[in-house]
Write an enzyme that holds these catalytic residues in place. Structure first.
Site, PDB file in Angstrom:
ATOM      1  N   ALA A 120       9.917  -5.935  -4.601  1.00 36.53           N
ATOM      2  CA  ALA A 120      11.511  -6.039  -4.038  1.00 36.53           C
ATOM      3  C   ALA A 120      11.368  -6.558  -2.664  1.00 36.53           C
ATOM      4  O   ALA A 120      12.425  -7.465  -2.614  1.00 36.53           O
ATOM      5  CB  ALA A 120      11.795  -4.826  -4.025  1.00 36.53           C
ATOM      6  N   TYR A 150       6.407  -3.869  -2.998  1.00 38.06           N
ATOM      7  CA  TYR A 150       6.200  -5.086  -2.756  1.00 38.06           C
ATOM      8  C   TYR A 150       6.886  -6.254  -3.413  1.00 38.06           C
ATOM      9  O   TYR A 150       7.558  -7.233  -2.602  1.00 38.06           O
ATOM     10  CB  TYR A 150       4.610  -5.326  -3.038  1.00 38.06           C
ATOM     11  CG  TYR A 150       3.878  -6.729  -2.416  1.00 38.06           C
ATOM     12  CD1 TYR A 150       3.588  -6.820  -1.158  1.00 38.06           C
ATOM     13  CD2 TYR A 150       3.610  -7.580  -3.454  1.00 38.06           C
ATOM     14  CE1 TYR A 150       3.241  -8.120  -0.684  1.00 38.06           C
ATOM     15  CE2 TYR A 150       3.123  -8.653  -2.935  1.00 38.06           C
ATOM     16  CZ  TYR A 150       2.635  -9.125  -1.713  1.00 38.06           C
ATOM     17  OH  TYR A 150       2.135 -10.169  -1.292  1.00 38.06           O
ATOM     18  N   GLY A 180       1.719 -12.430  11.802  1.00 38.86           N
ATOM     19  CA  GLY A 180       0.460 -11.997  11.079  1.00 38.86           C
ATOM     20  C   GLY A 180      -0.573 -13.196  11.166  1.00 38.86           C
ATOM     21  O   GLY A 180      -1.060 -13.468   9.999  1.00 38.86           O
ATOM     22  N   ARG A 212      -5.657 -13.296  10.707  1.00 34.74           N
ATOM     23  CA  ARG A 212      -6.801 -13.489   9.587  1.00 34.74           C
ATOM     24  C   ARG A 212      -5.865 -13.959   8.528  1.00 34.74           C
ATOM     25  O   ARG A 212      -4.696 -14.194   8.727  1.00 34.74           O
ATOM     26  CB  ARG A 212      -7.212 -11.921   9.557  1.00 34.74           C
ATOM     27  CG  ARG A 212      -6.401 -11.012   9.166  1.00 34.74           C
ATOM     28  CD  ARG A 212      -7.043  -9.432   9.273  1.00 34.74           C
ATOM     29  NE  ARG A 212      -6.243  -8.434   9.594  1.00 34.74           N
ATOM     30  CZ  ARG A 212      -5.534  -7.659   8.454  1.00 34.74           C
ATOM     31  NH1 ARG A 212      -6.247  -7.920   7.441  1.00 34.74           N
ATOM     32  NH2 ARG A 212      -4.783  -6.858   8.786  1.00 34.74           N
ATOM     33  N   LYS A 271       9.391  -8.942  -1.582  1.00 35.36           N
ATOM     34  CA  LYS A 271       9.119 -10.557  -1.729  1.00 35.36           C
ATOM     35  C   LYS A 271      10.480 -11.421  -2.493  1.00 35.36           C
ATOM     36  O   LYS A 271      10.447 -12.466  -2.466  1.00 35.36           O
ATOM     37  CB  LYS A 271       7.843 -10.712  -2.532  1.00 35.36           C
ATOM     38  CG  LYS A 271       6.550 -10.424  -1.520  1.00 35.36           C
ATOM     39  CD  LYS A 271       6.523 -11.183  -0.267  1.00 35.36           C
ATOM     40  CE  LYS A 271       5.337 -10.415   0.562  1.00 35.36           C
ATOM     41  NZ  LYS A 271       5.177 -11.350   1.790  1.00 35.36           N
ATOM     42  N   ASN A 309       4.726 -14.939   7.933  1.00 35.24           N
ATOM     43  CA  ASN A 309       3.699 -14.577   7.183  1.00 35.24           C
ATOM     44  C   ASN A 309       3.366 -12.938   7.110  1.00 35.24           C
ATOM     45  O   ASN A 309       2.648 -12.704   6.130  1.00 35.24           O
ATOM     46  CB  ASN A 309       2.495 -15.404   7.609  1.00 35.24           C
ATOM     47  CG  ASN A 309       1.119 -15.108   6.978  1.00 35.24           C
ATOM     48  OD1 ASN A 309       0.863 -15.333   5.760  1.00 35.24           O
ATOM     49  ND2 ASN A 309       0.546 -14.324   7.787  1.00 35.24           N
TER      50      ASN A 309
HETATM   51  P1  NAP Z   1      -3.870  -9.956   5.191  1.00 39.67           P
HETATM   52  O1  NAP Z   1      -5.364 -10.659   5.085  1.00 39.67           O
HETATM   53  O2  NAP Z   1      -3.846  -8.700   4.672  1.00 39.67           O
HETATM   54  O3  NAP Z   1      -3.231 -10.427   6.757  1.00 39.67           O
HETATM   55  C1  NAP Z   1      -2.189  -9.868   7.077  1.00 39.67           C
HETATM   56  C2  NAP Z   1      -1.533 -10.196   8.445  1.00 39.67           C
HETATM   57  O4  NAP Z   1      -0.419  -9.689   8.705  1.00 39.67           O
HETATM   58  C3  NAP Z   1      -2.655  -9.800   9.418  1.00 39.67           C
HETATM   59  O5  NAP Z   1      -2.762 -10.837  10.473  1.00 39.67           O
HETATM   60  C4  NAP Z   1      -1.871  -8.582  10.238  1.00 39.67           C
HETATM   61  O6  NAP Z   1      -2.072  -8.506  11.477  1.00 39.67           O
HETATM   62  C5  NAP Z   1      -0.376  -9.099   9.896  1.00 39.67           C
HETATM   63  N1  NAP Z   1       0.440  -8.099   9.897  1.00 39.67           N
HETATM   64  C6  NAP Z   1       0.592  -6.829   9.182  1.00 39.67           C
HETATM   65  N2  NAP Z   1       1.733  -6.079   9.724  1.00 39.67           N
HETATM   66  C7  NAP Z   1       2.388  -6.742  10.585  1.00 39.67           C
HETATM   67  C8  NAP Z   1       3.199  -6.386  11.379  1.00 39.67           C
HETATM   68  N3  NAP Z   1       3.976  -5.303  10.994  1.00 39.67           N
HETATM   69  N4  NAP Z   1       3.529  -7.064  12.383  1.00 39.67           N
HETATM   70  C9  NAP Z   1       2.807  -8.328  12.420  1.00 39.67           C
HETATM   71  N5  NAP Z   1       1.856  -8.702  11.989  1.00 39.67           N
HETATM   72  C10 NAP Z   1       1.491  -7.848  10.729  1.00 39.67           C
HETATM   73  O7  NAP Z   1      -2.980 -10.579   4.165  1.00 39.67           O
HETATM   74  P2  NAP Z   1      -2.672 -11.947   3.679  1.00 39.67           P
HETATM   75  O8  NAP Z   1      -3.475 -11.965   2.433  1.00 39.67           O
HETATM   76  O9  NAP Z   1      -3.267 -13.303   4.425  1.00 39.67           O
HETATM   77  O10 NAP Z   1      -1.216 -12.251   3.247  1.00 39.67           O
HETATM   78  C11 NAP Z   1      -0.489 -12.876   4.292  1.00 39.67           C
HETATM   79  C12 NAP Z   1       1.048 -12.927   3.661  1.00 39.67           C
HETATM   80  O11 NAP Z   1       1.007 -13.718   2.160  1.00 39.67           O
HETATM   81  C13 NAP Z   1       1.666 -11.888   3.379  1.00 39.67           C
HETATM   82  O12 NAP Z   1       3.036 -11.758   3.549  1.00 39.67           O
HETATM   83  C14 NAP Z   1       1.431 -11.372   1.755  1.00 39.67           C
HETATM   84  O13 NAP Z   1       2.256 -10.534   1.046  1.00 39.67           O
HETATM   85  C15 NAP Z   1       1.270 -12.917   1.392  1.00 39.67           C
HETATM   86  N6  NAP Z   1       0.791 -13.059   0.108  1.00 39.67           N
HETATM   87  C16 NAP Z   1      -0.614 -12.979  -0.076  1.00 39.67           C
HETATM   88  C17 NAP Z   1      -1.126 -12.915  -1.382  1.00 39.67           C
HETATM   89  C18 NAP Z   1      -2.726 -12.980  -1.457  1.00 39.67           C
HETATM   90  O14 NAP Z   1      -3.143 -13.222  -2.491  1.00 39.67           O
HETATM   91  N7  NAP Z   1      -3.519 -12.671  -0.446  1.00 39.67           N
HETATM   92  C19 NAP Z   1      -0.523 -13.413  -2.601  1.00 39.67           C
HETATM   93  C20 NAP Z   1       1.077 -13.584  -2.352  1.00 39.67           C
HETATM   94  C21 NAP Z   1       1.516 -13.510  -0.935  1.00 39.67           C
HETATM   95  P3  NAP Z   1      -3.175  -7.307  11.950  1.00 39.67           P
HETATM   96  O15 NAP Z   1      -4.684  -8.040  11.877  1.00 39.67           O
HETATM   97  O16 NAP Z   1      -2.841  -7.235  13.363  1.00 39.67           O
HETATM   98  O17 NAP Z   1      -3.254  -6.101  11.103  1.00 39.67           O
END
Ligand code: NAP
Length: 252
Positions: free
Chosen positions: A162, A160, A14, A17, A164, A95
């Site tokens: 569960a 979510y 992932g 972005r 994490k 990620n």
């Molecule tokens: P994001 O901006 O929504 O980006 C998600 C990324 O995951 C994208 O590159 C997407 O690829 C990819 N992805 C989604 N489903 C996928 C799959 N089935 N197989 C492969 N790639 C997949 O998310 P983010 O905020 O950067 O979050 C990244 C990680 O940090 C996640 O695990 C999220 O739960 C965790 N997190 C985020 C926050 C926050 O506040 N943002 C807080 C705690 C934890 P595509 O572009 O191809 O869809």
């Protein structure tokens, strides 16, 4: 003949972005070759763009790969592609993640399963596939993206939270299984980071959240990527099975 540089190889799921892209950037800046992953062929151009920019900026080799980590065969193919291109996998950053929010009493099985399949099972698929080459190499770093929500819970995110929390149990288990082979596994638990995932929140929701954050601001993807770069380094060799919150003091 071009000079051969023995670079470590990182797979970041992932990484089109958000936090994943920032992690790919930091690991490339640290001199690693990076496999950039999109969830599908449709978003592969975004992965190709990230990969090309990293090669241009840091002179490392990159490989964009479309793979839905929730599908076992695609997760295996992602690790296989890294092995074929570079002959090794040193760092795996799980990620990739999604949210499908809703109150527990009203949540559909479909929304529950979709989040578990990607966030938890996808992490398992990639850990299992990468564990083999890492054990053989006798060096590896697994870094799994959890969340403060997995540690503390959050109304409206039963699926979510569960997933994490599950990632934390998985990380501690694989850390125990692989420690003797010089492979560490740690979980990073971000608070609220400014990405597409949190962009859906209204301004008033963001203000309410910010008021609970000691540092007084949402986090940036780089706040997470800096820790991941350290955990992926030789310097972090004695840290394993840990959950590190990066939340600006929100959980204090
Ligand atoms: P994001 O901006 O929504 O980006 C998600 C990324 O995951 C994208 O590159 C997407 O690829 C990819 N992805 C989604 N489903 C996928 C799959 N089935 N197989 C492969 N790639 C997949 O998310 P983010 O905020 O950067 O979050 C990244 C990680 O940090 C996640 O695990 C999220 O739960 C965790 N997190 C985020 C926050 C926050 O506040 N943002 C807080 C705690 C934890 P595509 O572009 O191809 O869809």
């Amino acid at each position: 003949m071009a000079e051969m540089i023995d670079r470590r190889v990182a797979v970041v799921t992932g990484s089109t972005r958000g936090i994943g892209r920032a992690i790919a950037h930091e690991l490339a800046a640290a001199g690693m070759n990076v496999v950039v992953n999109s969830s599908s062929e449709r978003s592969l151009p975004a992965a190709e763009e990230v990969a090309a920019a990293l090669t241009q900026e840091f002179g490392v080799e990159t490989l964009p790969v479309a793979a839905n980590v929730a599908v076992e065969a695609e997760a295996n193919a992602l690790i296989d592609a890294a092995m074929e291109a570079f002959g090794r996998v040193d760092v795996l950053v799980n990620n990739a993640g999604i949210t499908r929010d809703g109150l527990a009493a009203r949540m559909s099985d479909e929304d529950f399963d979709a989040v578990i399949d990607i966030n938890l099972k996808g992490t398992f698929h990639c850990c299992r596939a990468a564990a083999k080459p890492m054990m053989k190499q006798r060096w590896g770093r697994i870094i799994n993206m959890s969340s403060v929500v997995g540690v503390y819970g959050n109304a409206g995110q039963i699926n979510y939270a569960a997933s994490k929390a599950g990632v934390i149990g998985m990380t501690k288990t694989i850390a125990k299984e692989l420690a003797k082979r010089n492979v560490t596994a740690n979980a990073v638990a971000p608070g609220f980071i400014a990405t597409d995932m949190t962009d859906a929140l209204s301004d008033s929701q963001k203000e309410a959240i910010t008021s609970r954050i000691g540092c007084g601001r949402l986090g940036e993807p780089a706040d997470i990527a800096n820790l991941v770069r350290f955990l992926a380094s030789d310097e972090a060799s004695y840290i394993t099975g840990q959950v590190i919150c990066v939340d600006g003091g929100m959980s204090l």
